[in-house]
Design a protein around this motif. Structure first.
Motif, mmCIF file in Angstrom:
data_model
loop_
_atom_site.group_PDB
_atom_site.id
_atom_site.type_symbol
_atom_site.label_atom_id
_atom_site.label_comp_id
_atom_site.label_asym_id
_atom_site.label_seq_id
_atom_site.Cartn_x
_atom_site.Cartn_y
_atom_site.Cartn_z
ATOM 1 N N ILE A 62 0.866 -1.178 0.000
ATOM 2 C CA ILE A 62 0.000 0.000 0.000
ATOM 3 C C ILE A 62 0.903 1.228 0.000
ATOM 4 C CG2 ILE A 62 -1.709 1.344 1.271
ATOM 5 C CD1 ILE A 62 -2.873 -1.153 0.115
ATOM 6 N N ASP A 76 -10.691 4.639 0.942
ATOM 7 C CA ASP A 76 -9.549 5.360 1.507
ATOM 8 C C ASP A 76 -8.750 6.129 0.455
ATOM 9 O OD1 ASP A 76 -10.134 4.216 4.009
ATOM 10 O OD2 ASP A 76 -9.020 2.411 3.488
ATOM 11 N N HIS A 104 -9.897 -0.913 -1.011
ATOM 12 C CA HIS A 104 -9.325 0.342 -0.522
ATOM 13 C C HIS A 104 -9.917 1.579 -1.186
ATOM 14 C CE1 HIS A 104 -6.318 -1.806 1.825
ATOM 15 N NE2 HIS A 104 -6.123 -2.590 0.787
ATOM 16 N N THR A 138 -8.241 1.502 11.115
ATOM 17 C CA THR A 138 -7.570 1.168 9.872
ATOM 18 C C THR A 138 -6.074 1.058 10.088
ATOM 19 O OG1 THR A 138 -7.380 3.497 9.256
ATOM 20 C CG2 THR A 138 -9.323 2.320 8.471
ATOM 21 N N VAL A 152 -4.997 6.264 0.873
ATOM 22 C CA VAL A 152 -4.248 5.441 -0.072
ATOM 23 C C VAL A 152 -4.021 6.179 -1.385
ATOM 24 C CG1 VAL A 152 -4.336 3.324 -1.445
ATOM 25 C CG2 VAL A 152 -5.055 3.294 0.950
#
Length: 444
Positions: free
Chosen positions: A269, A364, A361, A285, A290
């Motif tokens: 990530i 995010d 994801h 989290t 991200v």
């Protein structure tokens, strides 16, 4: 029996059958009329979707709805059609997902081999001339550096990673002048710190590449962790950092998709705002917002039988249609005639797993309506982008998949692969990585 008697017998029989059929139809119409008069149209429509009676086939003993075993149930709504996909269609673990599972979520898979990675990342953005100038300037200084010149020396021997030897890297070793002067005099002052980091990471990349090749030459296997570490070091040359998000620090996460708890984790990530005290991290989290999600595979892409060279007839046909097909090659819902235009370097399992990780994801992401991804296969990098609206994402989470026209569907765009050990491919990778590194340090 004479022919005339036989004809009479058949006529009588046909008449009896017709009379019985009309009587049956009359009873059926009477039954339908009675039912419709006792049930309102709205109630009748709802009852056709599900029965509310406990113990019915669609309900359990308490009256709660059972999970459908069919592939999908449809419910008409003014202006749109909702398709509810059965829960059993999605495996509970992301590493079991395949391309069909992404397509079942009504996500269109688009192959864009002619789109540059930087253009894919900047798609839909307002043109930022200052940022573009910075990317061009940094790329120019990188290309002028002695380290990149040494890396270009591999071109005359490099065909594939599997055939590269450690002896080929001797020309990459820095000379005494490069050891003494890490920052060339021609680098502008505002880029000195950036170039210093680039120089240190480039030295580390050369060392790791040498050790990986020596390991293979000594008869040891190259593991996925080695390929991942090598890639992370290469990305770090241009400022793209993963922090603590890579294996073994990344824990298995659980997300709600199609009303199911799905488990999985990406290999890397790339988060936003590294080492910033102002970065907000959501409660519970593992990482901040991200920038990109990365999947790493140890093996290089495997060509299948369908990837055989095209005949001259097919090439002519593709050339004629290149305007329409080069940028958009959709999923199985499209014509079967374009089987040569499918993804040649990604199998169904990689597409399914990586698509699921991007979906994981998506909440995010730092960019509104899209999240970026990378697929690393040995030393080849594919750039991806999942694009959808917040409403479309919520429909996927809740299991209410909207059937739209192809232009309104969520889209997973995929580039062609770029080998970061080839100078020709590296030109496109450098500018894309600089852009992603800028996004890591940008407040949006």
């Amino acid at each position: 029996m004479s022919d005339s008697d036989a004809d009479k017998t058949m006529s009588i029989s046909d008449a009896d059958s017709k009379e019985m059929y009309e009587e049956s139809s009359k009873k059926r119409r009477l039954s339908d009329s009675t039912e419709s008069s006792s049930v309102s149209p709205e109630c009748k429509r709802l009852c056709s979707v599900t029965k509310n009676t406990p113990g019915s086939p669609d309900r359990d003993e308490d009256g709660a709805p059972k999970h459908s075993t069919e592939s999908e149930d449809s419910l008409s709504i003014p202006g749109k059609k909702i398709t509810k996909i059965a829960s059993l269609d999605l495996p509970p673990k992301l590493n079991k997902w395949e391309r069909k599972h992404i397509e079942n979520l009504n996500i269109s898979i688009v192959y864009a081999p002619n789109t540059k990675p930087l253009d894919l990342i900047q798609c839909g953005e307002i043109k930022n001339y200052e940022e573009t100038e910075n990317i061009i300037e940094l790329k120019k200084y990188i290309q002028k550096s002695p380290i990149m010149a040494n890396l270009r020396s591999l071109d005359h021997v490099y065909t594939s990673f599997s055939e590269l030897s450690s002896e080929s890297l001797w020309e990459m070793a820095p000379n005494e002048d490069e050891k003494l002067s890490m920052i060339p005099a021609w680098v502008p002052e505002q880029h000195m710190i950036w170039f210093y980091r680039f120089h240190c990471q480039a030295q580390e990349f050369g060392n790791q590449l040498y050790l990986v090749l020596k390991r293979r030459e000594n008869g040891c296997n190259i593991l996925g962790s080695h390929v991942q570490s090598l890639f992370e070091t290469f990305a770090g040359m241009f400022g793209l950092k993963s922090g603590l998000s890579s294996v073994p620090c990344l824990e298995i996460d659980t997300k709600r998709i199609n009303r199911l708890d799905i488990m999985g984790a990406a290999d890397i990530i790339f988060p936003c705002k590294m080492f910033s005290p102002f970065q907000e991290v959501k409660q519970g989290t593992q990482h901040p917002s991200v920038v990109a999600v990365c999947e790493v595979k140890r093996d290089c892409p495997k060509l299948t039988q369908r990837d055989s060279p095209l005949s001259s007839r097919n090439c002519t046909k593709l050339k004629i249609n290149s305007k329409d097909s080069a940028e958009r090659i959709s999923s199985t819902t499209d014509s079967k005639a374009s089987h040569h235009e499918t993804l040649q370097h990604l199998d169904d399992k990689i597409i399914g797993q990586h698509g699921g990780e991007l979906l994981f994801h998506y909440p995010d992401t730092i960019k509104k309506g899209k999240i970026f991804g990378l697929i690393v296969q040995e030393t080849q990098v594919t750039f991806t982008m999942l694009e959808m609206s917040a409403e479309q994402y919520n429909d996927i989470v809740e299991g209410n998949i909207l059937q739209h026209k192809s232009g309104d569907r969520p889209t997973l765009k995929v580039s062609k692969p770029y080998d970061y050990l080839k100078t020709r491919d590296r030109e496109f990778i450098i500018e894309a990585f600089i852009k992603l590194a800028m996004l890591q340090r940008t407040i949006i």
